[in-house]
Design a protein around this motif. Structure first.
Motif, PDB file in Angstrom:
ATOM      1  N   SER A 107      11.561  44.152  18.379  1.00 41.26           N
ATOM      2  CA  SER A 107      12.458  43.010  18.225  1.00 41.26           C
ATOM      3  C   SER A 107      12.658  42.682  16.759  1.00 41.26           C
ATOM      4  CB  SER A 107      11.871  41.785  18.950  1.00 41.26           C
ATOM      5  OG  SER A 107      12.777  40.703  18.932  1.00 41.26           O
ATOM      6  N   HIS A 108      13.886  42.355  16.404  1.00 40.76           N
ATOM      7  CA  HIS A 108      14.214  41.828  15.084  1.00 40.76           C
ATOM      8  C   HIS A 108      14.460  40.330  15.241  1.00 40.76           C
ATOM      9  CE1 HIS A 108      16.187  45.981  13.990  1.00 40.76           C
ATOM     10  NE2 HIS A 108      14.886  46.067  14.194  1.00 40.76           N
ATOM     11  N   VAL A 109      13.785  39.532  14.449  1.00 41.50           N
ATOM     12  CA  VAL A 109      13.990  38.083  14.514  1.00 41.50           C
ATOM     13  C   VAL A 109      14.583  37.628  13.193  1.00 41.50           C
ATOM     14  CG1 VAL A 109      12.940  35.848  14.965  1.00 41.50           C
ATOM     15  CG2 VAL A 109      12.005  37.893  16.055  1.00 41.50           C
ATOM     16  N   ARG A 110      15.795  37.090  13.251  1.00 36.61           N
ATOM     17  CA  ARG A 110      16.448  36.557  12.064  1.00 36.61           C
ATOM     18  C   ARG A 110      17.377  35.422  12.469  1.00 36.61           C
ATOM     19  NH1 ARG A 110      21.780  38.744  11.702  1.00 36.61           N
ATOM     20  NH2 ARG A 110      22.022  40.773  12.734  1.00 36.61           N
ATOM     21  N   ASN A 111      17.990  34.816  11.478  1.00 40.91           N
ATOM     22  CA  ASN A 111      18.785  33.615  11.702  1.00 40.91           C
ATOM     23  C   ASN A 111      20.166  33.779  11.073  1.00 40.91           C
ATOM     24  OD1 ASN A 111      19.402  31.001  12.480  1.00 40.91           O
ATOM     25  ND2 ASN A 111      17.753  30.030  11.333  1.00 40.91           N
ATOM     26  N   ILE A 112      21.171  33.236  11.721  1.00 36.76           N
ATOM     27  CA  ILE A 112      22.519  33.187  11.157  1.00 36.76           C
ATOM     28  C   ILE A 112      23.071  31.776  11.325  1.00 36.76           C
ATOM     29  CG2 ILE A 112      22.974  35.626  11.653  1.00 36.76           C
ATOM     30  CD1 ILE A 112      24.792  34.653  13.996  1.00 36.76           C
ATOM     31  N   LYS A 113      24.055  31.455  10.517  1.00 39.43           N
ATOM     32  CA  LYS A 113      24.712  30.151  10.620  1.00 39.43           C
ATOM     33  C   LYS A 113      26.212  30.367  10.739  1.00 39.43           C
ATOM     34  CE  LYS A 113      25.045  25.567   8.467  1.00 39.43           C
ATOM     35  NZ  LYS A 113      24.527  24.892   9.673  1.00 39.43           N
ATOM     36  N   PHE A 114      26.812  29.836  11.807  1.00 41.06           N
ATOM     37  CA  PHE A 114      28.256  29.913  11.955  1.00 41.06           C
ATOM     38  C   PHE A 114      28.919  28.946  10.980  1.00 41.06           C
ATOM     39  CE2 PHE A 114      27.011  31.469  16.213  1.00 41.06           C
ATOM     40  CZ  PHE A 114      27.727  32.655  16.217  1.00 41.06           C
TER      41      PHE A 114
END
Length: 376
Positions: free
Chosen positions: A287-294
């Motif tokens: 699993s890759h865990v990361r964050n994005i913001k729209f």
């Protein structure tokens, strides 16, 4: 849970194994043979040499008192040739020839001790962004996807050129110039291939490869489409919960599983990453865990820090789900911002793959894991 860090190899990464060794909690180096083109056979001696670098210590290391070593259990990626995805002979290679090389590569990796092989099944392009070093409000830079720009593009070649220009002379997996020089051939080959035909071709791949995965105990893990929606009229089929379930149903072997990248999955509005973790837990091999913001209603987004409140991905809920299930697979932080000296022309890393923000991300993810794992 085994924490990993993606490394691109000596001479092909701005980060050294010694740098990674000093990040608390990292056990696994996620690696690949980045000089190999999709469809090429990985030879045993090449695999052995790279794994020896990862799992061993140099004489200088020992003299300095270094004892920490890594495992090389996870390969990311063994890329799938376009002839397999289309069912057509491309770049002079037939589907059968490409499948034979893939199967033999899995066998060679399994014999060497590799436990998980990650791949994607995206047409032509791997991940896609429009800006490699987009300014962030805090002064860092990050990968950025401008939905308006992509919608207005009538020539994918322009995007290829801009992406490769941002590579800083380093390899860009999924954007190999040798392969993308044949873009016109790919565009022609994908004409008439819709989602249903693509799933058919996907099943041919899985049914051919999975028996070797089972024989040599290598788990196959597909990475979700990044971003998780169709682009340029080409079908993407690992973009939603329903799409993932269908891929898992194409071949029900537990060796047919996921590299569940929560940032990629979350790039499609309406996808629920925490629900995906809980739903597919027994098939998540990596699993890759990361964050994005729209950033707008069109779906433009930027990579942000791993902390949940920084963006729109519930990284706390994700790690809570993994901790409560006592997940025994592999996890790594994914794309990080470029911080401090990485924001200078001379210090630029491979886009998204600097040292500092990924190291910070690891500590955050491990902190959340510990909070839920040990304080029930």
């Amino acid at each position: 849970m085994h924490m990993g860090f993606r490394w691109y190899g000596e001479g092909n990464d701005t980060i050294s194994l010694d740098d990674i060794r000093q990040i608390p909690g990292v056990e696994t180096i996620v690696w690949s043979l980045h000089h190999k083109q999709a469809g090429e056979l990985w030879e045993p001696e090449e695999i052995e040499a790279e794994m020896k670098k990862i799992t061993g210590l140099s004489e200088d290391d020992r003299k300095r008192g270094v004892t920490k070593t890594f495992n090389a259990d996870v390969v990311e990626s063994v890329n799938v040739h376009e002839s397999i995805k289309t069912g057509k002979t491309l770049l002079g290679m037939s589907r059968d020839e490409a499948l034979d090389n893939y199967i033999k590569t899995i066998e060679n990796l399994g014999k060497a001790g590799v436990k998980v092989v990650t791949y994607n099944f995206m047409p032509v392009f791997d991940w896609l962004r429009t800006d490699m070093f987009h300014p962030s409000p805090d002064g860092s830079t990050a990968l950025y996807y401008d939905a308006h720009k992509v919608a207005q593009l009538d020539d994918p070649q322009k995007l290829i050129d801009e992406t490769l220009d941002g590579a800083n002379g380093l390899t860009m997996p999924g954007w190999e110039p040798e392969r993308l020089a044949h873009l016109g051939e790919f565009i022609e080959a994908y004409k008439g291939i819709d989602h249903e035909k693509y799933y058919e071709n996907y099943k041919v791949f899985l049914d051919a490869v999975i028996p070797t995965c089972e024989k040599y105990d290598v788990k196959l893990a597909v990475h979700p489409d990044d971003p998780s929606f169709d682009l340029f009229g080409w079908p993407r089929v690992v973009s939603s919960k329903e799409g993932i379930q269908r891929v898992l149903d194409l071949n029900k072997s537990p060796y047919n599983g996921l590299c569940l990248c929560l940032g990629s999955f979350s790039s499609r509005r309406g996808n629920d990453p925490v629900d995906a973790v809980k739903t597919f837990m027994d098939r998540i091999h990596f699993s890759h865990v990361r964050n994005i913001k729209f950033l707008d209603e069109a779906g433009s987004f930027s990579e942000v820090g791993h902390r949940a409140c920084e963006g729109d991905v519930d990284t706390v809920g994700i790690m809570k789900a993994y901790a409560e299930a006592d997940y025994q697979g592999y996890i790594r932080p994914d794309h990080g911002r470029h911080l401090w000296s990485e924001n200078t022309e001379a210090g630029r890393p491979r886009p998204g793959y600097g040292l500092y923000d990924r190291a910070l991300g690891i500590q955050y993810l491990l902190g959340v894991w510990d909070a839920f794992k040990y304080n029930k």
